[in-house]
Scaffold this active site. Structure first.
Site, short mmCIF file in Angstrom:
data_model
loop_
_atom_site.label_atom_id
_atom_site.label_comp_id
_atom_site.label_asym_id
_atom_site.label_seq_id
_atom_site.Cartn_x
_atom_site.Cartn_y
_atom_site.Cartn_z
N LEU A 22 23.99 -51.65 -0.57
CA LEU A 22 24.42 -50.58 0.25
C LEU A 22 23.24 -49.95 1.10
O LEU A 22 22.41 -49.41 0.42
CB LEU A 22 25.41 -49.60 -0.50
CG LEU A 22 26.10 -48.33 0.12
CD1 LEU A 22 27.07 -48.97 0.98
CD2 LEU A 22 26.59 -47.56 -0.93
N HIS A 23 23.33 -49.81 2.53
CA HIS A 23 22.34 -49.31 3.21
C HIS A 23 22.48 -48.70 4.43
O HIS A 23 21.79 -48.05 4.98
CB HIS A 23 21.33 -50.31 3.31
CG HIS A 23 21.17 -51.39 4.45
ND1 HIS A 23 22.19 -52.27 4.06
CD2 HIS A 23 20.91 -51.29 5.51
CE1 HIS A 23 22.01 -53.04 5.46
NE2 HIS A 23 21.31 -52.50 6.17
N ARG A 24 23.80 -49.13 5.04
CA ARG A 24 23.97 -48.86 6.40
C ARG A 24 24.24 -47.33 6.50
O ARG A 24 24.79 -46.48 5.87
CB ARG A 24 25.18 -49.52 6.98
CG ARG A 24 24.94 -51.01 7.21
CD ARG A 24 26.04 -51.51 7.89
NE ARG A 24 25.79 -53.19 8.41
CZ ARG A 24 25.60 -53.64 9.42
NH1 ARG A 24 25.58 -52.56 10.47
NH2 ARG A 24 25.31 -54.72 9.72
#
Length: 348
Positions: A200-202
């Site tokens: 998860l990074h956006r």
């Protein structure tokens, strides 16, 4: 020998550049420029080491600050380098700020622009990645597209020349390094017999407290353990929003891992929850289904073939995938880098 400038700066670009550098170096003097967009060791140097990438000819060290400030630093640094090197063409990759900065500077200096992964489109025009893609393609001269649908997107936008469906270069990297994937990743812990991998990074997910909390709560409801390598950005936002309590006992948060370790986790997991465009494709190429915690994906072929479920930020952990229509994906399973170089040799 003609000269190519290859501009990279973020994890996905390091991965995609590994097979490209090998092919470019056979026909062009290649100047490798690292913008410094990812400055954390786990996001940058570790990947250079694992992928056996050459030491960059230039490292611009554009660390810190807002997205706009960092992009401005990239533009300033790239202008000096490209004006001095005078390459015959520049190669930009993907959809990051490094992609945008490399394209803008090259256009200003009248250097032809080659865009690897051109034509990929999201319906949400406000996404940072979408902005970078559209602006880059608006000034690019050669479009190396990963899928036929990407070619069609560019045609709809009025592009008529130098449009090529070359396949997905992420598959090249998997093909090259698959024999080096460790049976067990070096993450300092024993893996559960069965687990789900999550990444998860956006910005639209982790910078929004409602979206971030929805994703973490959804993960917490899994009946299987979750292995969650925490991207530095995600970890920072979890602390900023005081959400450490949402990382429940079944979510095993670990430090970011390198390319080979993430592939090892992908091969061992039951399925994947990820908002990463690269991990989506790596998962499918390794035969794993994906739950996408986003409202949409740019990789529609994988949705049509049943490998990806688009679920939004609040989702059920359903690991049943209908992957019978694999023919939508088979066209991507080919050596893209070699095709790309053949197209470039006709142009430069």
């Amino acid at each position: 020998m003609k000269k190519a400038a290859l501009i990279v700066g973020a994890r996905p670009q390091f991965i995609k550049s590994a097979p490209l550098i090998l092919e470019l170096g056979r026909f062009y003097k290649t100047v490798l420029i690292h913008t410094g967009q990812h400055f954390d060791f786990s996001m940058s140097e570790l990947f250079f080491d694992e992928l056996k990438l050459p030491t960059p000819d230039y490292h611009l060290n554009t660390t810190g600050g807002s997205s706009g400030r960092q992009t401005a630093k990239m533009i300033e640094g790239l202008e000096s380098v490209l004006a001095f090197e005078k390459p015959d063409f520049s190669v930009v990759v993907g959809d990051t700020n490094s992609t945008l900065a490399g394209a803008v500077v090259s256009a200003k200096l009248n250097i032809p622009i080659v865009h690897v992964e051109a034509g990929v489109r999201s319906k949400d025009k406000n996404l940072p990645e979408q902005i970078n893609r559209v602006v880059t393609d608006s000034i690019a001269d050669c479009f190396l597209c990963p899928t036929q649908s990407a070619v069609e997107n560019l045609k709809k936008e009025g592009k008529v020349g130098n449009l090529y469906d070359t396949g997905d270069i992420i598959y090249d990297c998997l093909r090259i390094f698959e024999k080096n994937i460790p049976q067990k990743p070096s993450i300092g812990m024993d893996l559960p017999d069965r687990f789900i991998l999550a990444t998860l990074h956006r910005a639209e997910a982790v910078d929004n407290p409602d979206n971030l909390s929805s994703i973490l709560r959804s993960l917490s409801l899994s009946s299987l353990p979750i292995i969650l390598p925490l991207h530095p950005r995600t970890s920072k936002m979890i602390d900023r929003f005081d959400m450490r309590n949402l990382i429940t006992d079944n979510i095993l948060a670990i430090e970011p891992v390198g390319y080979l370790d993430i592939l090892s986790l992908l091969k061992s997991c039951e399925y994947v929850v990820t908002d990463s465009g690269g991990v989506q494709r790596e998962a499918v190429f390794l035969g794993k289904g994906v739950i996408l915690p986003r409202p949409e994906t740019e990789w529609i072929e994988f949705v049509e073939s049943g490998w990806i479920k688009v679920r939004g930020y609040d989702f059920e952990m359903d690991g049943t995938f209908d992957t019978s229509a694999f023919d939508c994906v088979e066209n991507l399973l080919r050596p893209a880098a070699a095709e790309m170089i053949e197209k470039l040799k006709d142009l430069f």
